[in-house]
Design a protein around this motif. Structure first.
Motif, short mmCIF file in Angstrom:
data_model
loop_
_atom_site.label_atom_id
_atom_site.label_comp_id
_atom_site.label_asym_id
_atom_site.label_seq_id
_atom_site.Cartn_x
_atom_site.Cartn_y
_atom_site.Cartn_z
N UNK A 1 0.83 -1.20 0.00
CA UNK A 1 0.00 0.00 0.00
C UNK A 1 0.86 1.25 0.00
N UNK A 2 1.98 1.22 0.72
CA UNK A 2 2.90 2.37 0.69
C UNK A 2 3.43 2.59 -0.71
N UNK A 3 3.78 1.50 -1.37
CA UNK A 3 4.29 1.62 -2.74
C UNK A 3 3.19 2.10 -3.68
N UNK A 4 1.94 1.67 -3.45
CA UNK A 4 0.82 2.15 -4.28
C UNK A 4 0.68 3.67 -4.17
N UNK A 5 0.78 4.19 -2.93
CA UNK A 5 0.71 5.64 -2.74
C UNK A 5 1.84 6.35 -3.48
N UNK A 6 3.04 5.77 -3.41
CA UNK A 6 4.18 6.39 -4.09
C UNK A 6 4.04 6.30 -5.60
N UNK A 7 3.48 5.20 -6.10
CA UNK A 7 3.25 5.07 -7.54
C UNK A 7 2.33 6.18 -8.03
N UNK A 8 1.24 6.43 -7.30
CA UNK A 8 0.32 7.50 -7.69
C UNK A 8 1.04 8.85 -7.73
N UNK A 9 1.92 9.09 -6.76
CA UNK A 9 2.67 10.34 -6.72
C UNK A 9 3.63 10.44 -7.89
N UNK A 10 4.34 9.36 -8.16
CA UNK A 10 5.33 9.35 -9.25
C UNK A 10 4.65 9.57 -10.60
N UNK A 11 3.53 8.89 -10.84
CA UNK A 11 2.84 9.05 -12.12
C UNK A 11 2.26 10.46 -12.24
N UNK A 12 1.66 10.96 -11.16
CA UNK A 12 1.07 12.30 -11.18
C UNK A 12 2.13 13.36 -11.43
N UNK A 13 3.21 13.34 -10.64
CA UNK A 13 4.26 14.34 -10.80
C UNK A 13 5.04 14.14 -12.08
N UNK A 14 5.20 12.87 -12.48
CA UNK A 14 5.95 12.60 -13.71
C UNK A 14 5.27 13.19 -14.92
#
Length: 652
Positions: free
Chosen positions: A310-323
């Motif tokens: 779940x922590x990685x899921x949150x970070x994935x959303x951040x990475x895709x959004x900011x990317x």
């Protein structure tokens, strides 16, 4: 003779592109009774779609009546009554929502039995429509979204926009029709828009159409928070905007431009970008404050999440959004992970990992992967498809001097750390050594997104025992250097395996810990700079402690002491304290745990001096020579205690 209105309608018709599926729904409904309910956020093209519907109806010989709620007096007699066989269009239906029950229960049932009604508004049919089986049977719902990339390009071609500008305009607009139209206007004025801030009239002009009137400043704050964070929960909103946020969260949840995910609320991309662009232009100080608080809240949110997945899921959303909003090519193309997820190494994975490495990077690299799979299996993460098969992998090694000699990549990274800041006792050297996707190599893929998210998650969770993070996994240094350097990883000498060269990027966490790292990224975004931390050898540390004791009551001199930028002072400081105040408190606390006679000596000599050292010796009933021996032993013990705090993990 054609009117000016006829000319305008023809020009709009020529500009209309796409929406074939939506037009087909209307075409199927022609000739029979019922309701076509079109809904979508502001500026998505609902009125333009109604124009297209009108053209189709006219071509087939149907008459229509068109009413726009913006031009009606709200009341039961405001809506027209079509004749038998006429089609009724009602636009901007969100303004009629206060009388929606009357429209559904009395007005529409009173119309001729053959009447077709087309309703267009920002929100879809409410519960009264969905719960009634009769209305469900006669209502076709059309949810209108942004233009696809193909439709967007067709629109830009129809507007004679140069093809080399298409990709940039589609990226900025996310295919939102009104935004795309305003960008075309900017291009025709001679501009080359890079962000929504480049729109004529700024992002505020777009916001007025997308969002409309915001009820209060507190609602505006809630909208700004929702735009800045990846997902918004009521608890997060309370942290960012203060107490009594239940009403604000409910308001956000009811907005047509806000969607829900398992993790919270999030706005449509174009709304997010417009709100942030307007805030940065309108109130830079407020933007800076909210952005800093957002980073702190996100870090706490990640750390409070129990499951690593779940922590990685949150970070994935951040990475895709900011990317998607990044100026760096390496990050801008990161795709969603779809159903790919990260997992530990399992039995049976090794042959596939070695085989894909040999295919993409050659047998020499494959041999090194096999070596580390055997030596450090826990360092690997496997990126699995929905069925569980490996589609990619990454590895982050804990390096030690004993590892040298087997892998030129590990050797190069260790040599860099040893040369520019040797790890001290109990300090770790983390080396991101391998990454690969089975189908795409190191090109954009769900595996690459997971690998980058894994790296960013490690940074957020990094402990004080980590001295270095080094990245030597990417083959294309020219692609990755700008992005990694912007994240504080300096490009260093690389290494060669087989026919391939891999650059090394390095970050010393003793110079910039996570808090300072976050501050530095924030400062870079705002065009500011932040001072580096101090990484001291043991002799340098000893000299700095002696200088700090000597200069503790000389404000100008203590400001130059490198301990102010040391890890232990950063860790010890309280909110609102200056580094000098934190150092003074730290020395007080450390002296207090020494043997009482040593503590008293250091307190009277340095912390709260009672005079020259000869007078201190007299107050302690010691000869001056004995006093000096005790003083030197006390300083040595204090230095040993402080050094242990400097190099020991905080357990954060």
């Amino acid at each position: 003779m054609p009117s000016f209105g006829d000319t305008l309608r023809e020009l709009r018709r020529r500009s209309f592109t796409g929406r074939a599926d939506e037009v087909a729904v209307f075409g199927d409904a022609l000739g029979g009774p019922g309701v076509v309910f079109v809904h979508g956020p502001g500026g998505v093209g609902k009125s333009a779609l109604l124009d297209a519907f009108a053209d189709v109806a006219g071509e087939k010989g149907f008459d229509l009546i068109r009413a726009d709620a913006r031009h009606l007096a709200l009341g039961r007699g405001a809506l027209p009554v079509p004749a038998e066989g006429e089609i009724l269009f009602v636009d901007t239906y969100e303004l009629l929502e206060p009388i929606d029950d009357w429209v559904r229960e009395q007005y529409l049932p009173s119309l001729p039995a053959s009447c077709l009604v087309v309703i267009a508004g920002r929100r879809g049919p409410g519960p009264g429509w969905r719960a009634d089986p009769a209305w469900r049977a006669v209502t076709r719902v059309v949810a209108l979204g942004n233009l696809s990339a193909r439709e967007g390009r067709a629109y830009l071609c129809a507007q004679d926009v140069p093809e080399e500008s298409h990709e940039q305009l589609l990226k900025i607009s996310s295919g939102h029709p009104l935004t795309l139209s305003m960008l075309v206007d900017a291009v025709r004025r001679g501009a080359s828009p890079r962000t929504l801030a480049d729109l004529p009239g700024g992002a505020g002009a777009l916001l007025a159409q997308l969002v409309g009137e915001v009820p209060s400043t507190r609602h505006r704050t809630a909208l700004e928070v929702c735009a800045l964070v990846v997902v918004t929960t009521e608890d997060l909103l309370r942290t960012m905007a203060g107490d009594d946020t239940g009403e604000l969260f409910a308001w956000l949840r009811a907005q047509v431009f806000v969607d829900e995910s398992p993790y919270g609320l999030y706005p449509h991309d174009v709304v997010r970008d417009a709100v942030v662009a307007d805030l940065r232009w309108r109130d830079p100080g407020r933007y800076a404050d909210l952005y800093r608080r957002k980073l702190a809240v996100f870090h706490r949110q990640v750390r409070a999440t129990a499951s690593e997945r779940e922590r990685l899921d949150l970070m994935v959303m951040t990475v895709v959004l900011n990317g998607a909003r990044s100026r760096f090519a390496a990050l801008a193309s990161l795709p969603p992970t779809l159903r790919t997820h990260a997992d530990v190494l399992r039995d049976g994975d090794r042959p596939e990992i070695v085989a894909m490495t040999a295919r993409w990077q050659g047998p020499e690299q494959a041999e090194l992967v096999a070596h580390w799979l055997k030596r450090r299996p826990e360092a690997f993460r496997i990126f699995r498809t929905e069925t569980g098969e490996p589609r990619g992998y990454g590895a982050c090694l804990d390096l030690a001097e004993a590892d040298l000699g087997a892998d030129p990549g590990a050797d190069a990274m260790w040599r860099h750390a040893a040369k520019y800041g040797p790890p001290r006792a109990r300090e770790r050297v983390r080396a991101w050594r391998f990454f690969l996707d089975r189908e795409h190599g190191q090109r954009p893929s769900p595996s690459l997104t997971l690998f980058v998210a894994w790296q960013m998650l490690e940074i957020i969770q990094i402990d004080d025992d980590t001295a270095w993070s080094l990245v030597g996994a990417f083959g294309d240094g020219e692609l990755w250097a700008p992005a990694l350097e912007s994240l504080g990883f300096r490009a260093e000498t690389g290494f060669t395996v087989g026919a391939s060269t891999y650059p090394v990027f390095a970050h010393d966490w003793r110079r910039t810990d996570v808090e300072q790292y976050t501050d530095r990224l924030h400062a870079n975004q705002l065009g500011r700079s932040a001072p580096p931390a101090a990484v001291l050898s043991r002799p340098e540390f000893t000299d700095a402690v002696r200088s700090a004791l000597r200069d503790l009551h000389a404000p100008d001199l203590i400001l130059a002491n490198p301990l102010l930028r040391s890890r232990m002072v950063r860790r010890h400081g309280r909110p609102g304290q200056t580094p000098a105040e934190s150092l003074r408190d730290l020395l007080d606390d450390a002296v207090a745990v020494l043997k009482p006679d040593f503590g008293t000596l250091l307190d009277r000599t340095f912390l709260r001096p009672v005079g020259v050292q000869e007078r201190v010796a007299e107050s302690l009933h010691l000869s001056f020579n004995t006093y000096r021996r005790h003083r030197d032993k006390a300083v040595a013990q204090l230095t040993e205690l402080l050094w242990d705090r400097e190099v020991t993990t905080s357990g954060r």
